[in-house]
Design a protein around this motif. Structure first.
Motif, mmCIF file in Angstrom:
data_model
loop_
_atom_site.group_PDB
_atom_site.id
_atom_site.type_symbol
_atom_site.label_atom_id
_atom_site.label_comp_id
_atom_site.label_asym_id
_atom_site.label_seq_id
_atom_site.Cartn_x
_atom_site.Cartn_y
_atom_site.Cartn_z
ATOM 1 N N THR A 194 -1.035 10.927 -2.387
ATOM 2 C CA THR A 194 -0.210 10.275 -1.365
ATOM 3 C C THR A 194 -0.489 8.787 -1.239
ATOM 4 O OG1 THR A 194 -1.828 10.893 0.334
ATOM 5 C CG2 THR A 194 0.022 12.408 -0.046
ATOM 6 N N HIS A 195 -1.405 8.226 -2.056
ATOM 7 C CA HIS A 195 -1.731 6.808 -1.930
ATOM 8 C C HIS A 195 -1.658 6.133 -3.305
ATOM 9 C CE1 HIS A 195 -3.154 8.161 1.975
ATOM 10 N NE2 HIS A 195 -3.253 6.900 2.349
ATOM 11 N N ASP A 196 -1.387 4.857 -3.270
ATOM 12 C CA ASP A 196 -1.320 4.050 -4.474
ATOM 13 C C ASP A 196 -2.723 3.801 -5.006
ATOM 14 O OD1 ASP A 196 -0.975 0.660 -5.255
ATOM 15 O OD2 ASP A 196 -0.151 2.288 -6.448
ATOM 16 N N ALA A 197 -2.940 4.053 -6.293
ATOM 17 C CA ALA A 197 -4.282 3.928 -6.864
ATOM 18 C C ALA A 197 -4.748 2.479 -6.905
ATOM 19 C CB ALA A 197 -4.306 4.537 -8.270
ATOM 20 N N LEU A 198 -3.833 1.525 -6.999
ATOM 21 C CA LEU A 198 -4.215 0.122 -7.140
ATOM 22 C C LEU A 198 -4.558 -0.517 -5.798
ATOM 23 C CD1 LEU A 198 -4.494 -2.368 -8.980
ATOM 24 C CD2 LEU A 198 -2.067 -2.837 -8.564
ATOM 25 N N THR A 199 -3.666 -0.391 -4.824
ATOM 26 C CA THR A 199 -3.856 -1.094 -3.541
ATOM 27 C C THR A 199 -4.478 -0.219 -2.462
ATOM 28 O OG1 THR A 199 -1.627 -0.490 -2.821
ATOM 29 C CG2 THR A 199 -1.881 -2.547 -4.065
ATOM 30 N N GLY A 200 -4.487 1.097 -2.650
ATOM 31 C CA GLY A 200 -4.982 1.974 -1.606
ATOM 32 C C GLY A 200 -3.983 2.219 -0.500
ATOM 33 N N LEU A 201 -2.794 1.627 -0.595
ATOM 34 C CA LEU A 201 -1.757 1.836 0.415
ATOM 35 C C LEU A 201 -1.037 3.158 0.150
ATOM 36 C CD1 LEU A 201 -0.207 -1.743 0.462
ATOM 37 C CD2 LEU A 201 -1.742 -0.768 2.167
ATOM 38 N N PRO A 202 -0.377 3.714 1.172
ATOM 39 C CA PRO A 202 0.445 4.908 0.929
ATOM 40 C C PRO A 202 1.471 4.627 -0.163
ATOM 41 C CG PRO A 202 0.194 4.546 3.293
ATOM 42 C CD PRO A 202 -0.419 3.351 2.622
ATOM 43 N N ASN A 203 1.796 5.672 -0.949
ATOM 44 C CA ASN A 203 2.777 5.507 -2.019
ATOM 45 C C ASN A 203 4.153 5.930 -1.533
ATOM 46 O OD1 ASN A 203 2.640 8.278 -1.970
ATOM 47 N ND2 ASN A 203 1.555 8.483 -3.902
ATOM 48 N N ARG A 204 5.101 5.946 -2.470
ATOM 49 C CA ARG A 204 6.477 6.261 -2.115
ATOM 50 C C ARG A 204 6.614 7.649 -1.503
ATOM 51 N NH1 ARG A 204 11.639 4.546 -3.650
ATOM 52 N NH2 ARG A 204 10.754 2.966 -5.016
ATOM 53 N N VAL A 205 5.894 8.641 -2.055
ATOM 54 C CA VAL A 205 5.986 10.007 -1.535
ATOM 55 C C VAL A 205 5.566 10.040 -0.080
ATOM 56 C CG1 VAL A 205 5.135 12.354 -1.792
ATOM 57 C CG2 VAL A 205 5.601 10.981 -3.822
#
Length: 997
Positions: A569-580
């Protein structure tokens, strides 16, 4: 289509079957699988009876009795009603020496029939004895044979329909491809040849002016001197030929060429060898005929039928549409190719952004699916199969496999492999194969025959199994290093991989490696759980003593599950939530908003300006660090006000909830833009970036999160078009504008194909005496409904979409074609030329070619340009104007006084006419008219001193006319003299003889 009898049926007359023993003459043997073959068997049997004079086999079908086969002659007292009555009889009977046997299948599932045998004298007893057996055999065999024959015919009709459908698909695919027109026409020949006899085939096309025929494609086995595809033949020259008749009449012709020429009035000249059969159909578009498709035969055995005529006409309708689309596409490609060199520098950044956008759209769905697969709970086998389907959507992946390095590093295994030549790929020790070469180098490899041979000669690779024509393999790289290889390959020349495919597969491989790592971790976790459960089951009694260890294992398991959930559920690069994660939260918020309309929310769609340039110039690693810090800044500004997510690439989305007022979203967007103004230090460099933001506020008509993101994306691109580093709020006006511009652009493209643009003319008069000295050509768009659209309504969109130059050339050609009307009078015609034409080195040669083609005197043509056109590149403009002047063409400076040029530029350009902008003329009627008079007096004096004609535009009142005369202005144009109209009507209205300007 009737099927011929088999050999066995034909031998019944002699008592011998095709592959059986000799039969006695009194014995009946029925052979055959169709009604015709069975009927032939009966007739063969009957012919052995010397006293049998007539045999007929009738079938009672939906349309009444139908004769399937016969022998001899029917008696004079033939009556179909008598046969129909025979069908309902239960047994054989004799009527007037004629013997009838009713044929009926048990259950009545098939049609019944009747066998009629006539004898010269009474039937012999042995015949009567055998006829019931004959009726029984026919009742058993005939229905099935008739049904089989019906099925054969249905299959043949389906095969014909499928062949035609494949041909139409081939026509569409061929003309939609990037193939050259010659290749397309050859392909159309092959398609038609697959449907009928077409050894002699040609396509004739009418040019745009409708005066010449060109044989775009010609293939003939008898014509020793075929016409060249580039040679045009006047329609008058071809009049009387079959091809010209088809094009001019719009009707198809079929028959021997000599007969057809007699029918249409005969050919007036030699049109090639006479054919045994000639078939030609017109090519129509929008109710007009623009060409013909012709096939012909010089062989008596190869003739055409009405079905061929209908089939060729049907295929020709699709060929016409395809040719028009291909011709329009080729013309557009030619114009784009001509301007590519000129626009390369100016549009470099735009192309980079467009390419990145297209690649992002192509990869977005695949990466999203890969992320889902990595988080799903399916088995590894299902995961590999799903990955294969994802890769198959991106490129040709019929032959695909995944190779993984075993933990000991000495062997490779193939957990998934689909290959048309190698059904199985067993694990093997590390060797010198292509897979091991990618593992050793850690780099992607695109290998064709040449690369294969080079690697083999160097000893790097020893091929295993069947060698592919093209092999593409990329490494699967995780944090621990290269863990495997993903490969696709092709064994034919149809599917060839390119460097772009390599880049695409390499990019996707990083995400696949991460998903694979997560999936293997999940698989390991599953195996650990299974092992844990087994151990718990075995050590139930020792549970209390090992309680601490068990709790640790459970905690480790829960921690690992949390990590997997976080990674999904999170972006691997920024640590922010991803699109899902972002879309799940949006769906929740939308549900709350539907339940309570006061719980409003907003979505901000953001991307970093010029990020592609930064990424390409300093590298992806620095670009990744830039994304991390930019995401951190954005999250810091948003804080607790909303949710920040990275959607992919340099795109971020922000969900503000709850939203009390729309100004909150605007204020937050402004804060984010200002926060990115400060430089970002990455890799020892100070980088500057900015953001463009689109804002969408929730409304009741939104039904899903994708609609909000779509509209926010529309607003984002409006912000980018305004110059970036700004925000834009989405509203319905923005959507209507986008849809309107898209609709107008599409109509413009269609209008170019249909030649809907036309010139209209406004006269230029000498103010002293009112004598007409010239005409200015103005463009108008005549819509299919008859409405005329002025240039201000469509030219801005045409300029932006790159269609303005094509419209200009279409109008220039019509102006010069109508210019014959002013040749004797000596009046000149002026055309308006934009800045893009002046930047093209092909403009002058192309314009002179048109002038020569229509035999228009160059001295009577005037080219009008604006000040801004000259100032973009004064040196190039001066050189181009000198070329025009050297050819005799006059030059005019249009809208003088509206630009920012210095008066010193006037003497640097070889100008003949100085056209004063209408704003100065309109000012003569205002209170400040004295100032306008002073300016106009200075302009007139300046023009005369430089030897130029001064023309005042926009003269609408008598007062303006008198003032201009007093100020020394020589010429003028405007509604006071005439409104724009057709050239011939304006000349006829003047009612004067030839005059010189």
């Amino acid at each position: 289509m009737r099927r011929e009898p088999k050999a066995g049926a034909a031998s019944e007359a002699t008592g011998r079957t095709a592959d059986g023993p000799r039969m006695s003459r009194g014995q009946l043997v029925l052979l055959g699988s169709t009604a015709d073959e069975l009927a032939t068997s009966v007739i063969g049997w009957a012919s052995t009876k010397s006293d049998c004079i007539v045999v007929r086999l009738w079938l009672d079908g939906p349309q009444g009795p139908a004769c399937l086969a016969r022998a001899g002659d029917w008696p004079a007292a033939d009556d179909l009603e008598k046969v129909r009555r025979c069908l309902i009889e239960l047994s054989a009977f004799n009527v007037d020496g004629q013997f009838y046997l009713p044929l009926r299948q048990e259950g009545g599932a098939h049609a019944s029939g009747v066998l009629h045998i006539g004898f010269g004298v009474g039937p012999p007893p042995e015949v009567i004895e055998q006829l019931p057996a004959l009726a029984s055999l026919l009742s058993q065999r005939l229905p099935a044979a008739i049904e089989l024959e019906r099925l054969h015919r249905a299959v043949e009709r389906l095969a014909e329909a499928e062949q035609l459908q494949r041909a139409l698909y081939a026509v569409t695919n061929m003309t939609s491809s990037s193939s050259e027109m010659d290749d397309v026409l050859r392909g159309l020949h092959r398609i038609v040849a697959g449907l009928m006899y077409a050894a002699n085939f040609f396509i004739a096309l009418l040019d745009r002016s409708g005066t010449q025929i060109r044989f775009a494609y010609f293939c003939d086995t008898m014509d020793a001197e075929p016409p060249a595809p580039t040679t045009g033949y006047s329609l008058e020259h071809c009049r009387g030929s079959l091809t010209a008749h088809v094009i001019m009449s719009g009707e198809s012709l079929m028959g021997p060429s000599e007969v057809l020429e007699t029918r249409i009035g005969g050919s007036t000249h030699d049109t090639g060898p006479q054919s045994v059969d000639w078939l030609g159909v017109p090519l129509n578009a929008d109710g007009e005929t623009f060409g013909a498709v012709v096939v012909q035969s010089y062989i008596e055995t190869q003739r055409y039928s009405d079905r061929d005529r209908e089939l060729l006409g049907f295929v020709a309708s699709h060929i016409a549409t395809a040719l028009l689309r291909k011709r329009a596409h080729d013309e557009l490609e030619e114009r784009v190719a001509e301007r590519t060199d000129e626009l390369r520098d100016a549009n470099q950044l735009l192309r980079v952004e467009v390419d990145e956008r297209q690649r992002g759209e192509l990869l977005q769905a695949a990466l999203f699916r890969i992320a889902e697969l990595g988080s799903a709970g399916d088995s590894l086998d299902s995961f590999y199969a799903a990955l294969h389907r994802v890769i198959g959507r991106l490129l040709h992946a019929t032959n695909f496999y995944i190779a993984l390095l075993r933990p000991d590093g000495n062997e490779i295994e193939f957990p998934y492999s689909v290959d048309e030549n190698e059904r199985a790929r067993p694990a093997r020790a590390l060797g010198r194969g292509m897979t091991e070469y990618v593992l050793r180098s850690g780099q992607p490899v695109l290998a064709d025959d040449e690369v294969h041979e080079a690697l083999a000669e160097s000893g790097e690779v020893i091929t295993h199994g069947v060698r592919a024509r093209v092999w593409l393999g990329v490494p699967l790289i995780c944090d621990s290093g290269t863990v495997g290889v993903l490969a696709v390959q092709s064994y034919d020349d149809v599917h060839r991989y390119t460097r772009r495919d390599q880049e695409l597969l390499t990019f996707v491989s990083y995400h696949i490696a991460n998903a694979l790592e997560r999936k293997r971790a999940a698989e390991r976790l599953r195996m650990v759980n299974a092992e844990l459960e087994r151990r718990v089951s075995e050590r139930t009694e020792a549970l209390f003593a090992a309680n601490r260890d068990l709790r640790l294992q459970i905690a480790e398991r829960e921690r690992f599950e949390r990590q997997l959930k976080y990674a999904a559920t999170h972006d691997a690069l920024t640590g922010l939530p991803n699109r899902v994660s972002f879309q799940q939260r949006m769906a929740e918020v939308m549900g709350l908003y539907r339940a309570d309309g006061d719980r409003r929310f907003a979505v901000l769609f953001l991307d970093l300006d010029r990020f592609k340039v930064i990424n390409d110039s300093v590298g992806h690693l620095v670009g990744d660090d830039l994304l991390k810090q930019a995401g951190s800044r954005i999250a810091g500004v948003v804080g607790d006000c909303g949710l920040v997510a990275r959607l992919g690439g340099d795109e971020f989305a922000i969900l503000i909830e709850p939203l009390r007022h729309d100004d909150e979203a605007v204020a937050l967007a402004d804060s984010i833009i200002r926060s990115l103004d400060a430089p970002i230090r990455v890799g020892g460099k100070e980088l500057f970036t900015s953001a463009s933001i689109g804002i969408t506020v929730a409304r009741a008509h939104y039904s899903n999160p994708d609609e909000l993101l779509r509209d926010a994306d529309v607003a984002l691109y409006r912000a980018k078009s305004k110059g970036r580093r700004c925000y834009e709020m989405f509203d319905e006006q923005l959507r209507r504008e986008a849809l309107h511009r898209l609709e107008v652009e599409g109509n413009l493209r269609r209008a170019l194909v249909r030649n809907e643009f036309e010139p209209t003319f406004q006269p230029i008069l000498a103010l002293d005496g009112g004598r007409t000295v010239g005409y200015e050509a103005l463009v108008r768009w005549r819509l299919p409904n008859g409405e005329v659209m002025l240039p201000g309504e469509f030219l801005p969109i045409a300029e932006e979409s790159g269609l303005a130059e094509a419209i200009d050339w279409q109008v220039y050609e019509l102006v010069l074609a109508q210019g014959w009307a002013v040749r004797e009078s000596g009046d000149y015609i002026s055309i308006n030329v934009g800045a893009r034409h002046f930047r093209s080195p092909r403009f002058v040669p192309e314009l002179l070619r048109l002038v020569e083609r229509y035999e228009f005197p160059p001295a009577q043509l005037c080219v009008e340009v604006t000040e801004l056109t000259l100032l973009e590149d004064p040196a190039s403009a001066r050189e181009l104007m000198r070329e025009l002047r050297a050819s005799g063409i006059r030059l005019a400076l249009d809208d003088f006084g509206t630009g920012y040029s210095s008066l010193s530029y006037l003497h640097q350009f070889p100008l003949d006419v100085l056209k004063v902008d209408r704003s100065f003329v309109v000012a003569l009627s205002a209170e400040s008219g004295s100032n306008a008079q002073s300016v106009l007096r200075a302009i007139c004096s300046l023009g005369r001193s430089l030897g130029m004609q001064v023309v005042a535009e926009g003269v609408e009142t008598r007062r303006q006319l008198e003032t201009l005369r007093l100020l020394g202005c020589d010429y003028g144009q405007g509604f006071l003299f005439a409104r724009p109209g057709p050239l011939e009507e304006l000349i006829k209205r003047d009612g004067r003889g030839p005059a010189k300007a």
